[in-house]
Motif scaffolding. Structure first.
Motif, PDB file in Angstrom:
ATOM      1  N   ARG A  56      33.341  -0.902 -29.171  1.00  0.00           N
ATOM      2  CA  ARG A  56      31.880  -0.951 -29.143  1.00  0.00           C
ATOM      3  C   ARG A  56      31.514  -2.418 -28.972  1.00  0.00           C
ATOM      4  O   ARG A  56      31.820  -3.250 -29.825  1.00  0.00           O
ATOM      5  N   ASP A  58      28.914  -5.354 -26.347  1.00  0.00           N
ATOM      6  CA  ASP A  58      27.920  -5.562 -25.292  1.00  0.00           C
ATOM      7  C   ASP A  58      28.570  -5.917 -23.964  1.00  0.00           C
ATOM      8  O   ASP A  58      27.968  -5.739 -22.908  1.00  0.00           O
ATOM      9  N   TYR A 101      31.973   6.291 -19.263  1.00  0.00           N
ATOM     10  CA  TYR A 101      31.348   6.737 -20.502  1.00  0.00           C
ATOM     11  C   TYR A 101      30.862   5.508 -21.243  1.00  0.00           C
ATOM     12  O   TYR A 101      31.633   4.613 -21.539  1.00  0.00           O
ATOM     13  N   GLU A 102      29.612   5.463 -21.456  1.00  0.00           N
ATOM     14  CA  GLU A 102      29.062   4.414 -22.308  1.00  0.00           C
ATOM     15  C   GLU A 102      27.788   4.998 -22.904  1.00  0.00           C
ATOM     16  O   GLU A 102      26.866   5.345 -22.183  1.00  0.00           O
ATOM     17  N   ASP A 103      27.774   5.159 -24.200  1.00  0.00           N
ATOM     18  CA  ASP A 103      26.594   5.736 -24.840  1.00  0.00           C
ATOM     19  C   ASP A 103      25.649   4.628 -25.298  1.00  0.00           C
ATOM     20  O   ASP A 103      25.905   3.443 -25.081  1.00  0.00           O
ATOM     21  N   GLU A 104      24.558   5.004 -25.918  1.00  0.00           N
ATOM     22  CA  GLU A 104      23.553   4.040 -26.352  1.00  0.00           C
ATOM     23  C   GLU A 104      24.074   3.077 -27.421  1.00  0.00           C
ATOM     24  O   GLU A 104      23.486   2.046 -27.673  1.00  0.00           O
ATOM     25  N   THR A 105      25.217   3.396 -28.044  1.00  0.00           N
ATOM     26  CA  THR A 105      25.783   2.504 -29.062  1.00  0.00           C
ATOM     27  C   THR A 105      26.717   1.458 -28.457  1.00  0.00           C
ATOM     28  O   THR A 105      27.248   0.626 -29.168  1.00  0.00           O
ATOM     29  N   GLY A 106      26.955   1.510 -27.154  1.00  0.00           N
ATOM     30  CA  GLY A 106      27.775   0.510 -26.494  1.00  0.00           C
ATOM     31  C   GLY A 106      29.266   0.794 -26.488  1.00  0.00           C
ATOM     32  O   GLY A 106      30.063  -0.104 -26.225  1.00  0.00           O
ATOM     33  N   LYS A 108      32.701   1.614 -25.117  1.00  0.00           N
ATOM     34  CA  LYS A 108      33.363   1.511 -23.820  1.00  0.00           C
ATOM     35  C   LYS A 108      34.793   2.004 -23.976  1.00  0.00           C
ATOM     36  O   LYS A 108      35.401   1.817 -25.025  1.00  0.00           O
TER      37      LYS A 108
END
Length: 121
Positions: A56, A58, A101-106, A108
């Motif tokens: 997780r 940025d 796949y990358e959700d709103e929580t970051g 990877k």
């Protein structure tokens, strides 16, 4: 646990991240971690296997660094001794791929492709 399972567990746990067999991740664990496929090829058999590195973040800086560390340790192939022989891991041609796949929580995910060669009973 089989000799291959023990060897793979030790290998994947050697990267200072928790490592779990694919789809057997405890509910209370948060990223980063590694998941890996547990496959048992027959004596002198080969199998295409994969692992995933989960972070997780940025940026891709930390996940790239961990994938580079794993690639360096495997090199042109790594052998891992077991009580009944050994296994060998090799990087497959498309070793590192990033999953879309990358959700709103970051979170990877890097997908690692390998070849497992078994010399265990």
């Amino acid at each position: 646990m089989t000799q291959t399972a023990i060897a793979l567990s030790k290998f994947w746990s050697s990267f200072n991240l928790p490592a779990y067999v694919e789809y057997h991740i405890p509910d209370d664990v948060d990223v980063p971690y590694i998941t890996y496929e547990l496959t048992e090829p027959h004596w002198q058999g080969q199998a295409a296997v994969h692992a995933r590195v989960w972070y997780r973040d940025d940026t891709y800086e930390h996940i790239n660094a961990k994938c580079d560390e794993i690639a360096a340790k495997i090199g042109d192939g790594i052998t891992i001794k077991t009580d009944s022989g050994m296994i060998a891991l090799f990087k497959d041609q498309a070793f590192t791929q990033y999953q879309p796949y990358e959700d709103e929580t970051g979170v990877k995910i890097a997908y690692l492709s390998l070849i497992l060669q078994a010399y265990t009973n």
